[in-house]
Scaffold this active site. Structure first.
Site, PDB file in Angstrom:
ATOM      1  N   GLY A 142      -6.607 -60.865  91.107  1.00 44.84           N
ATOM      2  CA  GLY A 142      -7.472 -60.720  92.278  1.00 44.84           C
ATOM      3  C   GLY A 142      -6.867 -61.325  93.534  1.00 44.84           C
ATOM      4  O   GLY A 142      -6.956 -60.753  94.625  1.00 44.84           O
ATOM      5  N   CYS A 143      -6.231 -62.475  93.376  1.00 51.27           N
ATOM      6  CA  CYS A 143      -5.644 -63.161  94.536  1.00 51.27           C
ATOM      7  C   CYS A 143      -4.449 -62.381  95.090  1.00 51.27           C
ATOM      8  O   CYS A 143      -4.252 -62.325  96.307  1.00 51.27           O
ATOM      9  CB  CYS A 143      -5.245 -64.583  94.160  1.00 51.27           C
ATOM     10  N   THR A 144      -3.692 -61.772  94.200  1.00 45.45           N
ATOM     11  CA  THR A 144      -2.562 -60.947  94.630  1.00 45.45           C
ATOM     12  C   THR A 144      -3.070 -59.691  95.341  1.00 45.45           C
ATOM     13  O   THR A 144      -2.560 -59.323  96.402  1.00 45.45           O
ATOM     14  CB  THR A 144      -1.667 -60.578  93.427  1.00 45.45           C
TER      15      THR A 144
END
Length: 150
Positions: A44-46
């Site tokens: 998700g962060c990527t």
């Protein structure tokens, strides 16, 4: 105390991926997208970082600076930036002081375990340092649209 739209954005001082000091007050006169995310190199962060990267030209055209914040250290941020060619600053909030200042360091639950962690949240701050938007239901792959279409 929970931050809300219309509040003055809390001032902070921390280190970026290069170990340089970053102060929110250095951005006075500029609009800032201050986004908090749990961890470098996670799915998700990527997706969120890459969406901001892919729309960075539009973001800049709209007059915004981007600052990402997680509790990862400078070395982790450097690798994340290099791997995904991120054009913006990442803040190494290893002691979670900035997370706590913005109220995003909270109790979380996963697989029946309770732990403290970053709740993915974006604060949009105007040129005067006032919070104009707080996005708590972040759509990681469409995050720029959530910010710009307001």
């Amino acid at each position: 105390m929970e931050l809300k739209v219309g509040d003055k954005a809390p001032l902070f001082e921390s280190k970026d991926q290069q170990g340089n000091t970053v102060k929110l007050e250095d951005y006075k006169g500029k609009k800032v997208i201050l986004y908090f995310y749990p961890k470098d190199n996670t799915k998700g962060c990527t997706a969120q970082a890459c969406d901001l990267r892919d729309n960075y030209e539009l973001i800049q055209k709209e007059g915004y600076e981007v600052l990402g914040v997680s509790k990862d250290d400078e070395k982790s941020h450097q690798k994340f930036i290099t791997k995904f060619e991120l054009p913006f600053t990442l803040i190494a909030d290893t002691d979670t002081s900035v997370n706590q200042l913005y109220g995003v360091w909270k109790e979380k639950k996963m697989y029946g375990k309770t732990y403290m962690g970053t709740v993915r949240t974006t604060f949009v701050i105007d040129e005067e340092g006032i919070i104009t938007d707080i996005i708590t239901k972040v759509k990681t792959a469409e995050h720029t649209n959530q910010i710009i279409t307001k």
